[in-house]
Design an enzyme around this catalytic site. Structure first.
Site, PDB file in Angstrom:
ATOM      1  CG  ASP A  99      -2.399   0.512   1.039  1.00  0.00           C
ATOM      2  OD1 ASP A  99      -2.445   1.572   0.419  1.00  0.00           O
ATOM      3  OD2 ASP A  99      -3.306  -0.178   1.400  1.00  0.00           O
ATOM      4  CG  ASP A 201      -4.443   5.877   0.990  1.00  0.00           C
ATOM      5  OD1 ASP A 201      -5.449   4.940   0.835  1.00  0.00           O
ATOM      6  OD2 ASP A 201      -4.084   6.871   1.653  1.00  0.00           O
ATOM      7  CD  GLU A 243      -8.610   4.793  -1.594  1.00  0.00           C
ATOM      8  OE1 GLU A 243      -9.681   4.602  -0.878  1.00  0.00           O
ATOM      9  OE2 GLU A 243      -7.596   5.480  -1.243  1.00  0.00           O
ATOM     10  CG  HIS A 324      -8.927  -1.018   4.313  1.00  0.00           C
ATOM     11  ND1 HIS A 324      -8.775  -0.872   3.014  1.00  0.00           N
ATOM     12  CD2 HIS A 324      -8.449   0.145   4.812  1.00  0.00           C
ATOM     13  CE1 HIS A 324      -8.343   0.073   2.688  1.00  0.00           C
ATOM     14  NE2 HIS A 324      -8.020   0.852   3.738  1.00  0.00           N
ATOM     15  CG  ASP A 325     -11.284   2.496   3.604  1.00  0.00           C
ATOM     16  OD1 ASP A 325     -10.804   2.342   4.679  1.00  0.00           O
ATOM     17  OD2 ASP A 325     -10.691   2.922   2.674  1.00  0.00           O
TER      18      ASP A 325
HETATM   19  O1  TEU Z   1      -9.241   5.940   1.950  1.00  0.00           O
HETATM   20  C1  TEU Z   1      -9.656   7.303   1.167  1.00  0.00           C
HETATM   21  C2  TEU Z   1     -10.871   7.856   1.699  1.00  0.00           C
HETATM   22  O2  TEU Z   1     -11.394   8.726   1.288  1.00  0.00           O
HETATM   23  C3  TEU Z   1     -11.609   7.048   3.073  1.00  0.00           C
HETATM   24  O3  TEU Z   1     -11.064   7.539   3.994  1.00  0.00           O
HETATM   25  C4  TEU Z   1     -12.844   7.331   2.792  1.00  0.00           C
HETATM   26  O4  TEU Z   1     -13.064   8.485   2.461  1.00  0.00           O
HETATM   27  C5  TEU Z   1     -13.629   6.515   3.869  1.00  0.00           C
HETATM   28  O5  TEU Z   1     -13.183   5.421   4.427  1.00  0.00           O
HETATM   29  C6  TEU Z   1     -15.020   6.198   3.733  1.00  0.00           C
HETATM   30  O6  TEU Z   1     -15.859   7.045   4.380  1.00  0.00           O
HETATM   31  C7  TEU Z   1      -7.955   5.757   2.149  1.00  0.00           C
HETATM   32  C8  TEU Z   1      -7.671   4.433   2.808  1.00  0.00           C
HETATM   33  O7  TEU Z   1      -8.450   3.244   2.364  1.00  0.00           O
HETATM   34  C9  TEU Z   1      -8.116   4.619   4.194  1.00  0.00           C
HETATM   35  O8  TEU Z   1      -8.013   3.589   4.928  1.00  0.00           O
HETATM   36  C10 TEU Z   1      -7.423   5.953   4.907  1.00  0.00           C
HETATM   37  O9  TEU Z   1      -8.007   6.134   6.066  1.00  0.00           O
HETATM   38  C11 TEU Z   1      -7.438   6.904   4.039  1.00  0.00           C
HETATM   39  O10 TEU Z   1      -6.997   6.823   2.714  1.00  0.00           O
HETATM   40  C12 TEU Z   1      -6.260   7.931   4.690  1.00  0.00           C
HETATM   41  O11 TEU Z   1      -4.987   7.181   4.111  1.00  0.00           O
END
Ligand code: TEU
Length: 557
Positions: A99, A201, A243, A324-325
């Site tokens: 990542d 990311d 992403e 994971h989000d």
């Molecule tokens: O996620 C990007 C992101 O925009 C997310 O925070 C998303 O908005 C949220 O999960 C949905 O509400 C990436 C990663 O996947 C996330 O785990 C990180 O927290 C974020 O970037 C910051 O690095």
């Protein structure tokens, strides 16, 4: 025509390291734990692992806040462990991608510590500092993804620094050429160590123009990605997946059309955004906390639109239901109670039949579900905890906030992997950093794998089908039954070979009329989740959440 690349045929499995397997009993997953469980993944048939961050970090955002890009967080292990993981995975035909979190670092990264120490620091310009507004407040009104302002005041220098995520995740200044230079050096160091690519990311934020408040897809974005490609992974035939929450079918080819030399594929969220409701005024990530039921008709139209948009070599899709989000696939798009097993298989079938590279999130292969803890204290995710506080101030009751968290909180995806019916689901002999979902006694790897009708074996078959049949990788996609409200059906066709992929998103029995060219067709059933189908008539009577893949063999009359 699409020029063939190895990652077209890949199936990726995402590991969230803190929740996968704890080998040393400290309650936190680790690299030796992953190594212990590689055979599970080899049996599944996946060919690439996307490792969520394993780097040194104060873990404000579970590792998406990196304090040393070239060191492993001690709770996960050592560099030797990572080298061993790469080698052990390679022995099983599995590649590892890391990542790449370079929109921001941790505020504990030596670059930021130095930058903050003085306005004259050599690293000051690695980050984004601005004078206060005339009234002494923040330079602009921008709300962080994780609540509060995107600007944090620094007493010592009297300036604000910029952070799109938590204040412990200051944004790197990509306008300073020293930043890409340092990042490229770091990327090459990992590529030389044997990693096969990167999940990037928030890639669409790297072109940000903070003063003009253009944060996504900013003016210099594509130059920067192209330069990164040329300087690092491009000449090495890596898998790179960006992403990109802001990407559209129109802009996707800018990232992933082969001739642009940027990235292999986009990871787009339009189907996920369909579940978001109206944002709360002035509140961050409003839509996700006001989620609405998924409309299967819109869902299939959006997915089909992306299939068409990137077909014929215009680009390449990533296929996923969760990460994971996001909430667990079966809870969000299927039925996580009565029809859990069948709907999980339906989702898998519909996903793996499309064109693109499938991504399986840990636990999806056994149909793990969302979790409901009673107390907010049982949650760990910074986004969830900040939401709870901020929306309390906005007047949401405890019950309203918990309901929103049950639906869309990120810890749904982060509860530990459920390996067996023993304590803590066999994840850890210590106290897990986040409580295991209490349903582990019923839903776990050991139980599912022992069941010939289990979800794992269905995923295994799907992955094998992709390996054996080019039509699933390169066949032309055509949406069928376009206006049907709950049945997602499509055809894949390559060199005269025709497949029908169908999944019902309904808990009711459903009748569909097949398109003329599938009526009275003799078929071979390659996979199903209910019972095999052979000769098709004019109509199909579908069981709840039924799904299958059929290959046309001839005329049934
Ligand atoms: O996620 C990007 C992101 O925009 C997310 O925070 C998303 O908005 C949220 O999960 C949905 O509400 C990436 C990663 O996947 C996330 O785990 C990180 O927290 C974020 O970037 C910051 O690095």
């Amino acid at each position: 025509m699409t020029e063939q690349r190895w990652w077209h045929r890949a199936v990726v499995y995402q590991i969230y390291p803190s929740s996968f397997m704890d080998a040393n009993g400290d309650g936190m997953g680790d690299l030796p734990g992953i190594i212990e469980r590689l055979d599970h993944l080899a049996d599944l048939g996946i060919t690439v692992i996307w490792l969520s961050p394993i780097f040194a970090s104060p873990m404000d955002d579970n590792g998406y806040d990196i304090s040393d890009y070239q060191a492993i967080a001690p709770q996960f292990g050592t560099l030797d462990d990572l080298d061993r993981l790469i080698a052990e995975a390679d022995r099983r035909g599995i590649k590892i991608i890391l990542d790449l979190v370079v929109n921001h670092s941790s505020d504990e990264h030596p670059w930021f510590v130095d930058a903050k120490s003085s306005k004259d620091s050599d690293y000051r310009d690695f980050y984004i500092w601005r004078e206060p507004a005339a009234d002494g407040g923040p330079p602009s009104e921008l709300t962080s993804y994780f609540s509060g302002s995107m600007w944090e005041f620094d007493e010592a220098s009297g300036e604000y620094y910029f952070h799109q995520f938590s204040k412990k995740q200051p944004d790197l200044n990509w306008d300073n050429p020293a930043v890409p230079e340092a990042v490229h050096t770091m990327m090459n160091w990992w590529l030389d160590r044997g990693v096969a690519g990167f999940r990037m990311d928030v890639l669409d934020l790297l072109g940000k123009d903070v003063d003009n408040q253009q944060l996504t897809a900013g003016p210099k974005l594509h130059d920067r990605i192209h330069t990164m490609n040329r300087a690092t992974y491009g000449p090495r035939d890596a898998l790179t997946v960006g992403e990109t929450w802001s990407v559209t079918p129109e802009t996707a080819p800018l990232y992933c059309a082969p001739e642009r030399d940027e990235i292999s594929m986009v990871f787009q969220f339009e189907h996920i955004s369909l579940t978001f409701g109206e944002p709360e005024d002035g509140a961050p990530n409003g839509g996700k906390w006001n989620a609405k039921p998924v409309d299967p008709l819109k869902l299939k139209q959006v997915l089909a639109k992306w299939q068409h948009a990137l077909a014929g070599g215009r680009g390449w899709n990533s296929l996923f239901w969760n990460n994971h989000d996001l909430p667990r696939a079966v809870s969000e798009f299927g039925d996580d109670s009565e029809h859990r097993i069948r709907s999980a298989k339906m989702l898998a079938t519909i996903l793996h039949g499309q064109q693109g590279t499938p991504y399986i999130y840990q636990g999806e292969e056994i149909g793990m579900t969302n979790v409901r803890f009673d107390a907010i204290e049982d949650y760990r995710d910074i986004e969830t905890l900040n939401f709870y506080n901020e929306y309390g101030d906005l007047g949401w009751t405890h019950a309203q906030r918990m309901a929103a968290i049950y639906r869309n909180g990120r810890d749904n995806a982060r509860t530990p992997m459920q390996w067996s019916a023993t304590d803590n689901g066999g994840f850890s002999t210590g106290t897990p950093w986040l409580t295991v979902n209490p349903n582990y006694r019923d839903i776990n790897v050991a139980a599912d794998r022992a069941d010939p009708d289990g979800i794992f074996q269905h995923y295994q078959k799907l992955i094998q089908l992709r390996k054996d049949h080019d039509v699933l990788v390169y066949g032309r996609f055509t949406l069928l039954l376009e206006d049907h409200p709950t049945v997602f059906a499509y055809e894949r066709e390559l060199n005269g070979e025709r497949w029908l992929v169908l999944g019902s998103f309904s808990a009711e029995r459903t009748q569909v009329h097949l398109p003329a060219h599938w009526q009275n067709t003799l078929c071979q059933c390659l996979i199903h989740n209910t019972s095999a189908r052979g000769a098709l008539g004019q109509t199909l009577d579908l069981a709840p959440y039924e799904a299958f893949m059929l290959r046309a063999e001839g005329n049934a009359e």
